[in-house]
Structures are given as C-alpha cells and as structure tokens.
Write a protein that holds these residues in place. Sequence first.
Motif, short mmCIF file in Angstrom:
data_model
loop_
_atom_site.label_atom_id
_atom_site.label_comp_id
_atom_site.label_asym_id
_atom_site.label_seq_id
_atom_site.Cartn_x
_atom_site.Cartn_y
_atom_site.Cartn_z
N THR A 14 -85.34 -88.69 2.47
CA THR A 14 -85.97 -87.95 3.57
C THR A 14 -85.32 -88.31 4.91
O THR A 14 -85.09 -87.44 5.74
CB THR A 14 -87.48 -88.24 3.61
OG1 THR A 14 -88.04 -87.90 2.34
CG2 THR A 14 -88.17 -87.44 4.70
N ALA A 15 -85.00 -89.57 5.10
CA ALA A 15 -84.39 -90.02 6.35
C ALA A 15 -83.01 -89.40 6.58
O ALA A 15 -82.55 -89.33 7.71
CB ALA A 15 -84.27 -91.55 6.35
N ASP A 16 -82.35 -88.94 5.51
CA ASP A 16 -81.02 -88.34 5.60
C ASP A 16 -81.05 -86.85 5.90
O ASP A 16 -80.02 -86.26 6.20
CB ASP A 16 -80.27 -88.46 4.26
CG ASP A 16 -80.12 -89.86 3.75
OD1 ASP A 16 -79.87 -90.76 4.57
OD2 ASP A 16 -80.24 -90.04 2.52
N LEU A 17 -82.20 -86.23 5.75
CA LEU A 17 -82.26 -84.78 5.66
C LEU A 17 -81.67 -84.05 6.86
O LEU A 17 -80.87 -83.13 6.70
CB LEU A 17 -83.71 -84.32 5.40
CG LEU A 17 -83.88 -82.89 4.94
CD1 LEU A 17 -83.03 -82.59 3.70
CD2 LEU A 17 -85.35 -82.61 4.64
N ASN A 18 -82.02 -84.43 8.08
CA ASN A 18 -81.48 -83.73 9.26
C ASN A 18 -79.97 -83.85 9.35
O ASN A 18 -79.26 -82.86 9.62
CB ASN A 18 -82.14 -84.24 10.54
CG ASN A 18 -83.57 -83.79 10.67
OD1 ASN A 18 -83.97 -82.78 10.09
ND2 ASN A 18 -84.36 -84.55 11.40
N THR A 19 -79.45 -85.04 9.12
CA THR A 19 -77.99 -85.24 9.14
C THR A 19 -77.34 -84.42 8.05
O THR A 19 -76.32 -83.76 8.27
CB THR A 19 -77.66 -86.74 8.96
OG1 THR A 19 -78.25 -87.47 10.03
CG2 THR A 19 -76.17 -86.98 8.92
N PHE A 20 -77.91 -84.46 6.85
CA PHE A 20 -77.36 -83.73 5.72
C PHE A 20 -77.31 -82.23 5.99
O PHE A 20 -76.29 -81.58 5.75
CB PHE A 20 -78.19 -84.01 4.46
CG PHE A 20 -77.70 -83.28 3.25
CD1 PHE A 20 -76.56 -83.70 2.58
CD2 PHE A 20 -78.38 -82.17 2.79
CE1 PHE A 20 -76.11 -83.02 1.46
CE2 PHE A 20 -77.93 -81.49 1.66
CZ PHE A 20 -76.80 -81.92 1.00
#
Length: 176
Positions: A14-20
């Motif tokens: 979830t913490a990666d989602l915006n970057t991804f």
Amino acid sequence: MLKGSLCTVRHLLTADLNTFIALVNDLPSRGDHFSSHFKSPEAMRKEFAQNSFVTDDSELFVIEDSLHHIVGVITHFKSRTPTTREIGYRLFDAKLAGRGYVTEACRLLVDHLFKAYQYHRLELLSAPENEASVRIAQKCGFRTEGTLRQSFFINGRYQDVQVFSLLRPEWEAQRG
C-alpha cells in the motif's frame, strides 16, 4: 519476497501505490515497445484494493534495487494452456538499463515458478527489435521459437512479436 544480489522481487505494498502508479503511467518511459494506454489512478487503486494485483490468472511484482527504490515491474500470467505461464517485465528508467536488474528479477521469478508450481513451460514475448528484452530472455535460458507476425498493435502500428520459451527439463538441466 525473492532476493537476489542486485534486486528484490516482491509484491506491491500500500505504501508503494502512489509511486507505482506514477511510474507505470509515465508514458515517455514506455518507449516504442509498450502500449501508450494507461489506467486511471482511481482504477488502479480500486484493483489494488480488490486483489493487490494478484489473482489466479496473474501476479504482479515490483523490482526493487538495494536502496529500496522501485526500478521495474515483473509479472506472470495465464497463457494458452494450464501448464504454461507467460512472463512480462518492464524497467521504468532507461538510464538503469544494462545493470542486470531485469535479468536477475526474471531468473528469480523463473526459479520461483518452477519450484513452487507444476508449470511445464514458461514463455516470454518481445518485439524482435527490442534487443535488451531479447538478451534478457536468452540470458535466462529461454529459446527462440518463432515470430508472431504483426500480432500486437502498439502506438498506432502492428508489430511482430518474437516468442521465447523455457521448459522445465531445460531449466533443471541449467541448474544441475
């Protein structure tokens, strides 16, 4: 999580989602070999909330460098037969090409798929002129099978696709 000396292959958090989402939807980084179609951030967030990009038909992983930066994506998905999986990958920044991230990620995923499942055959598809992708397939032990003429429509034109495969007995022989 699959760990190599250059990279880690892991599920998206979830913490990666915006970057991804920003990396996946960066159209200039796609080059000539990837479609210019993209999903809206809302659609991607909804899909991630539903299944974290993991289903029986497909499983998505990020490729992370030693500094924990997401440098690419690798996935495996359902192919034409139940004993076959197709692998796809993408490096997000062309400046990172040639450093071995995707080759190592592909080797890690191949080993995982043959060890954890009963798949007999893995496939990779690549544009013949995508020399980097062709080299990755070859370095990972895949053999060229042939060309699917004008089978992909990418960026307004039909493109040939080269088919590569790796069979379980070939993988076992490489390891032995």
